[in-house]
Every structure is written in C-alpha cells, then in structure tokens.
Design an enzyme around this catalytic site. Structure first.
Site, PDB file in Angstrom:
ATOM      1  N   ASP A 227       4.495   2.379  -8.879  1.00  0.00           N
ATOM      2  CA  ASP A 227       4.875   3.391  -7.887  1.00  0.00           C
ATOM      3  C   ASP A 227       4.784   4.756  -8.566  1.00  0.00           C
ATOM      4  OD1 ASP A 227       6.113   4.740  -5.575  1.00  0.00           O
ATOM      5  OD2 ASP A 227       6.781   2.733  -5.018  1.00  0.00           O
ATOM      6  N   HIS A 302       1.795   6.155  -2.867  1.00  0.00           N
ATOM      7  CA  HIS A 302       2.729   5.733  -3.921  1.00  0.00           C
ATOM      8  C   HIS A 302       1.974   5.367  -5.204  1.00  0.00           C
ATOM      9  CE1 HIS A 302       6.586   5.855  -1.872  1.00  0.00           C
ATOM     10  NE2 HIS A 302       6.003   5.371  -0.794  1.00  0.00           N
ATOM     11  N   GLU A 367       3.599   4.500   3.655  1.00  0.00           N
ATOM     12  CA  GLU A 367       3.859   5.935   3.510  1.00  0.00           C
ATOM     13  C   GLU A 367       2.703   6.696   2.851  1.00  0.00           C
ATOM     14  OE1 GLU A 367       8.639   6.194   3.310  1.00  0.00           O
ATOM     15  OE2 GLU A 367       7.747   5.539   1.420  1.00  0.00           O
TER      16      GLU A 367
END
Ligand SMILES: [Zn+2]
Length: 658
Positions: A227, A302, A367
C-alpha cells in the site's frame, strides 16, 4: 500428590451434595447449550463457534499419561494432526502422549482416534463428527480439515489450562465430558484481513494471529502486503521494492492524519518486509492449520510507494517519497497507458503466484483516483486505441488485463467492489466493503462474493465508547453488531445466494501500530464473526454467545492475547405490554454485568439498586444506570428518559373531524 487429588475429588463431591440448587441451574444451562434433552451433566460446554448439533451424555473421558493418539492406517496427514494435538496436550500436562498408526495398536482403550476416511456427503470438506466415550474419543471427517476442526472443538472441552505452554504444578482433572458433536461450517470463506503496510507486524505475530484464527475455525488470511505506506514482500526481480519502497521516514510520534511528509534527505527508518523464505514458512504454518493465505498486491491505486523506486510507472514519472502517514486524495497511481506498468506487475505477480498456493490473488482495485489518467497522454491514447468510453472503463481494462494474466498462472482474481466500475472482469470475485450493495450486484451478475461491509466487518473501527478507547480511525462497530451480521442478503434468490462465499473481518492499521493493539481490535470481534460464518443462523444466540465468550477470556489470557472485553455501555430499553404496563430492561455486552441504577434522576453508585431483572415504571422516569466492577463505576453513566402515558400498548383509534 495422589492424596491431594482424591481430597480434591471428595471436596467436589461434597459440593455436589450440598449445592443441589446450583447443580439444577447448571444442568439447565447445559440443556440450553445442548440439543439433547436427556442431559444430566454438570459440564459447561463453551465451544465457539457453536456446533451445529451437540448431545451431552453421562460420564467423562479422562486424559492421562496412558492416553494414546491413534491415527488412520497409513495416513501421513493424520499422523501430522496427531502430533499437533499431542504437542499441545504434552506441553500442558507433561504426559508424553504418543501417536501411532491404528494398525499398530494393541488395544483401543484410553485412545483418541483420528480418521479422515469417513464418507458423509453432508459434512463436506470441513465438517467433522466428534464422539467422546468414557474409554475413547473419535474424530471422523471426509477430509483432514474436518479432523483439524474436531481437534479444535475437543481442545475447547478440556480445562482451559490445556493451552498452557508449561504445567504450573496445579493438580488438574483433565476430564472431557462424554458427548457427540456433528458439525460443519455454513460458509466456505471465513476470513480475517491484516494490513501490514500502514504498520509492519513481525513474523511471530503473524503466526500468533493465524493460531487465533485457527482456534475459531477461520480459514482464510487475507494478507494486505502492499500500500502507499510501504511494500512488504520480497520480490527477487526488483530488490528496490524492499530496499527502498519498504521504508519511510519515521513519524510514529505524530497522529496519522497530520503527519509531516518526508523532507529531502531525511533517512527512511520505519518499515520492514517479509523475505520469500519467511513467507514460505508462514504459508506452511497456515496450511497446517487449514488456513489459506490470499496475498494482496494493490493496483492501480494505493501504489504510490512503488514510485519511490520506479517513478516511470506513474503517469507523471515523478519520484515520490514513501508516505509517512495519510495523504489524501492520493492521485499518483499506475499509468494504465504504459506497457512497462504491465510488464512490472506481471513480473511481480509471477513471483507472488509461486509463493502462495492459494487459487486466489487479491489485486486491490479500490479508491483509484483517475485525475492523472485524465491528463496523461499515454492513458488517453490507451482509451482511444481500445475504444474505451472513459477512465472508468480504463480501470476495467486494467483489471481485465491483469485477470487474463492471472488466469495464465492458474490464479483467480479478487478485488474490492470498485472493480465493478466500468464493467467487471469475467471471472472476478468481489470483496464488498462499501456496504453489501456491491456484493449484491456482483452476485446478481453471477460472480462470487465475499462480504466485508464497513458496518459490521471493519475491526479498525471503535468497538466501545471512544472516550475510553485507544484512538481509532472512526466508525463504531460493537461486538453485538458484528454478531448480528448476516452475510447473505435476503434480497438474493437461491441461485444468487450460492455466490456468497462468506465474510471477512478487516484490520486496517493506520491507527494500529503494535501487535498488542492489533489483538485488542481483533478480539473478540473476530470470535463473534467466527460464529456468524460457521454456525447455522438458527443456532446463533447472543446471550449464549457472551456467556461462552466469558469462559474463553481465561483461555485468551493463557495465550497472552490482549483482548477487549467489549462495550461497558448500558443499553436502556423499554417495552409496553397490552395492559399498558411499561417495563425497563438494562443490558450490556458483557456477560453477567453488575449494573446499579436509579429512577430519581440521581447518579447511581454502588449502593443504588442492583439490576437483576426488568422493572416496571408508572410515570415518566429518568433512568440512570452504570456498569460497576469491584465497587467502581466503569466508564460513563447511561441515561434515558422514558415516557409513560395511558395510550401506550393500546390499540388507538384516530378520531378525525369530517
Ligand atoms: Zn498514464
């Protein structure tokens, strides 16, 4: 020593004789936990997750130094499980129980028999039958996983000290109540997730986490390995990933959301990673405990930590520092128009596929900010060349292309529910986190689904009054709420319901920096989830659960698990009967709470009435109640004003002027 033991037994007998009322209560409790009505045992059975069927009989099996474990003839898997069980027993008891092939047995007296050559279709791959007789215990299943779970249930029937790594000199009767259990899981996917990017957790903790999962029959560990805040897996082809991308400038002294980003020249000292050897060791450790590890490699978003070493893979091509904390929105993502991106990811995924035997690889997909894609020439060219409508479809192109590659490696793709945007990849499994709607949509499209909605499955959320809890990311997911979760939305038809593989608890670690804190957030919510995904809905019962859970706290203490007791908040509710009488109920998440209350508006203290059952009120009343322990109020007083009027509980006729 022997005399002491006899004395202890006599003492127990005299207690039995004089305390008939207590026994009656205990028998009632056992009946409550048993589907068998002829139970006369005094044992408290506290198995979690609660078995599908259990019948308790008279008598005990007594574990002793003469007990042996016999395994199915010629089965290497049963030998391994026998040794696993023997090691736990021998550590705690110093009995030196031996394991041998059943064909070599001279007698079948005082034995534990393990066998996975049973043939009962209904039990499936993970179900088991456990029978305890006075002279022998048998665990039977179709597959080794079932025997492993039979052993977990058996261990929960032995006194708690069976989990001690070393005997502490106390004389213990290692009695196991005679009974019969027929048990199997409701869902095939019973998962726990752990984010090791936001904070790194050492190998020893990962093993402890896996042991805890196994104890509660969870079977998938979703390992969030990459991440924005750090890359955590060694990739031989790209040593920069662990030399550079695994490390960030240390801002652990600052709150996550307001951390200063790295300054030029500052040394990156916080981080860590797992070597491929460590990963293989953990994968094997998990496999021995019937836990599959699904690795997650995040893309296209990410992924900014990668640009600390490979800036050319982002749209801007700018070298970034690994983020010290939160940086949101994070608009630097993989360039979807650059062939080098796919070359890099395919090389990484090839090594990941080799390391993890799971059929699945999780590719994130959540996201992804599309800002850069909108202004990137390469991304826009890709949209044009592939005839895509927009950036949403570009994301779909990205995921479908990765899925095709994974397919070539015999792996299936899982992604967060954003992979629905722009069209789902043909065989993808969806992990539904924005509530259950994404999961419903995917199941209706014929895709497999794992439910992990923030509302019930985000264990990084607060579990009790934030004023008394360690700082968390927000949210509020109590133990009771987790327990109430139904992973299968009723809106689905029978065919669609088959696509709900199960559910998963997620531990995101922005605000969780130590193993002790990770344990605190996971336990007992993971234990509640274990019953949600294992036990048939009709056998789930909150009051029974918290009572059994209360017995497990001693086990967790022996295992040195830093658990949370749950919320001390008192829920004040009222109900009105048909005669209009209003009764008040005071409840807490904690079993057998000491609640003191008042009805005159004053704050309750230790001398205020002790709540034992619902009480009636006949006028508007302010109820105040507090949770007490050792004479002290724990946390806050709860307060509620309850109205009483003549219409309550009556059928009202509304009069209307014509
Ligand atoms: Zn681009």
């Amino acid at each position: 020593m022997l005399r002491q033991k006899i004395k202890y037994k006599q003492m127990k007998n005299s207690i039995k004789t004089i305390n008939i009322i207590s026994i009656a209560i205990i028998v009632a409790i056992v009946s409550f936990f048993s589907s068998c009505n002829n139970s006369r045992k005094i044992h408290q059975i506290s198995i979690i997750p609660r078995p599908e069927r259990i019948s308790i009989w008279d008598g005990n099996f007594e574990l002793s130094s003469k007990t042996r474990i016999l395994t199915e003839s010629g089965s290497v898997e049963m030998q391994k499980l026998g040794k696993y069980l023997a090691k736990i027993i021998n550590n705690a008891t110093a009995f030196n129980i031996r394991v041998s092939d059943i064909s070599e047995a001279k007698s079948i007296d005082n034995v534990i028999i393990l066998s996975s050559n049973f043939s009962d279709e209904k039990l499936g791959d993970e179900g088991y039958k456990l029978q305890v007789d006075p002279t022998k215990i048998t665990i039977q299943s179709n597959e080794p996983a079932g025997v492993f779970y039979g052993i977990q249930s058996l261990l929960q029937l032995v006194p708690n000290k069976i989990l001690c790594k070393k005997i502490d000199g106390q004389e213990i009767d290692w009695e196991i109540p005679c009974l019969y259990i027929y048990d199997k899981p409701q869902y095939s996917y019973r998962g726990m997730h752990l984010d090791v990017s936001r904070h790194f957790f050492p190998k020893e903790f990962i093993k402890k986490f896996i042991d805890l999962m196994a104890m509660y029959k969870m079977n998938v560990f979703h390992w969030h390995l990459t991440d924005d805040n750090g890359w955590r897996i060694e990739i031989k082809k790209y040593p920069e990933l662990t030399d550079i991308c695994a490390w960030r400038v240390d801002r652990e002294d600052q709150p996550w959301k307001n951390r200063e980003q790295a300054k030029p020249g500052e040394k990156a000292t916080y981080g860590g990673f797992y070597t491929q050897e460590e990963i293989k060791e953990i994968v094997e450790y998990a496999r021995e405990r019937n836990i599959e590890i699904i690795p997650e490699i995040e893309m296209p978003g990410h992924s900014s930590e990668i640009f600390a070493a490979f800036p050319e893979l982002s749209c801007r091509g700018k070298k970034l520092e690994v983020q010290t904390g939160s940086l949101w929105p994070n608009i630097d993502v993989f360039c979807a128009g650059n062939e080098k991106t796919f070359e890099f990811l395919e090389n990484v995924l090839s090594e990941v596929a080799e390391l993890f035997p799971s059929d699945y690889i999780h590719i994130g997909g959540d996201e992804t900010d599309k800002t850069r894609w909108k202004s990137c020439k390469k991304c826009q060219k890709r949209i044009k060349d592939e005839g895509l409508k927009d950036e949403e479809e570009l994301q779909s192109y990205f995921i479908k292309r990765i899925e095709k590659f994974l397919d070539s490696k015999d792996k299936k793709l899982i992604g967060w529910d954003e992979i629905l945007e722009g069209g789902l990849a043909p065989e993808a499994t969806v992990m539904s986190w924005h509530g259950v709607d994404g999961g419903i949509e995917a199941a209706q499209q014929g895709h497999d689904v794992i439910m992990t909605p923030t509302s019930h499955c985000y264990f990084d959320y607060y579990q009790a009054d934030p004023d008394f809890q360690p700082l968390a990311i927000g949210g509020f997911t109590t133990l009771k709420k987790v327990y109430s979760f139904n992973p299968t939305p009723p809106v689905l038809n029978d065919e669609e319901k088959k696509h709900i593989l199960g559910a998963q608890g997620n531990i995101w670690t922005e605000y969780i920096s130590t193993p002790e804190h990770a344990e605190y957030m996971s336990v007992p919510r993971m234990i509640a989830l274990s019953e949600v995904v294992w036990t048939p809905k009709k056998r789930q019962n909150w009051n029974s659960f918290i009572k059994r859970l209360n017995d497990h706290y001693q086990r967790l203490e022996i295992l040195d698990v830093n658990y949370c007791e749950g919320s001390y908040k008192i829920d004040i509710t009222s109900k009105t009967d048909t005669a209009g009488k209003v009764s008040v109920c005071l409840e807490s998440e904690i079993y057998n709470p000491e609640i003191h209350y008042t009805i005159d508006g004053s704050d309750p203290d230790i001398n205020s009435p002790l709540y034992s059952k619902d009480f009636e009120i006949d006028k508007e009343t302010i109820i105040k109640a507090g949770f007490f322990k050792d004479g002290n109020l724990i946390e806050k007083i709860s307060e509620k004003s309850i109205s009483v009027h003549k219409g309550l509980g009556k059928n009202l006729k509304v009069l209307r002027k014509l």
